[in-house]
Scaffold this active site. Sequence first.
Site, short mmCIF file in Angstrom:
data_model
loop_
_atom_site.label_atom_id
_atom_site.label_comp_id
_atom_site.label_asym_id
_atom_site.label_seq_id
_atom_site.Cartn_x
_atom_site.Cartn_y
_atom_site.Cartn_z
N LYS A 41 0.91 -1.14 0.12
CA LYS A 41 0.06 0.01 0.03
C LYS A 41 1.02 1.07 0.04
O LYS A 41 1.56 1.47 0.97
CB LYS A 41 -0.96 -0.04 1.21
N ASP A 43 2.10 4.85 -0.13
CA ASP A 43 1.90 6.24 0.64
C ASP A 43 1.96 7.37 -0.39
O ASP A 43 3.02 8.16 -0.33
CB ASP A 43 2.66 6.35 1.91
N GLU A 178 3.12 1.60 4.53
CA GLU A 178 1.92 2.26 4.95
C GLU A 178 1.29 0.75 5.24
O GLU A 178 0.17 0.74 6.13
CB GLU A 178 0.87 3.01 3.94
#
Length: 193
Positions: A41, A43, A178
Amino acid sequence: MAKRSTRPIDSSAGLPETIAPQLATLARRPPATGDWRYEIKFDGYRLMCRLDSGRVKLITRGGHDWTVKMRALATAIEVPVDNAWLDGEVVVLTETGIPDFNALQNAFDRRSTAQLTFFAFDIPFLNGRDLREVPLSQRRELLGELIAQTSSERERFSESFTEDPESLLASACRMRLEGIIGKRADAPYRSGR
């Protein structure tokens, strides 16, 4: 499982002007069953990239055209297609290759966006074909092959992993990322959450 259709879209309709991104749903724990792929994921800022006859448009998650704000990135995207929509995330990478959201915000505040990197993770349209009903695993295979043909360091393929999601999440936390995103390998592309 039967293959889903990759029939051409109506040529009179052409490449859609807009596509809303497919969005994630927060989960407390990874799914216990199913064929899942996991990605980092990032950022950064979600970005849809529209390519048509050599022209690149960079569209935010909210539908705003930020091509002018990211001119260097738009120029650096060189995917060898007639037309396509790419779904991904724009980031600024640290010297160690980790996305830095604060550096991304500063780049836009200072209007110094030359060092942006686009990580592509999906391809809902390719060369006149609507791929939204094609399973994710097949779309990502096509996308990976296309990105591998580019020489730009500013566009990259978001790798996926099939390892245990708990260990992947622990690794992501150690690296100060993240998190991770889980995606079903057989899933179609659906705009919205």
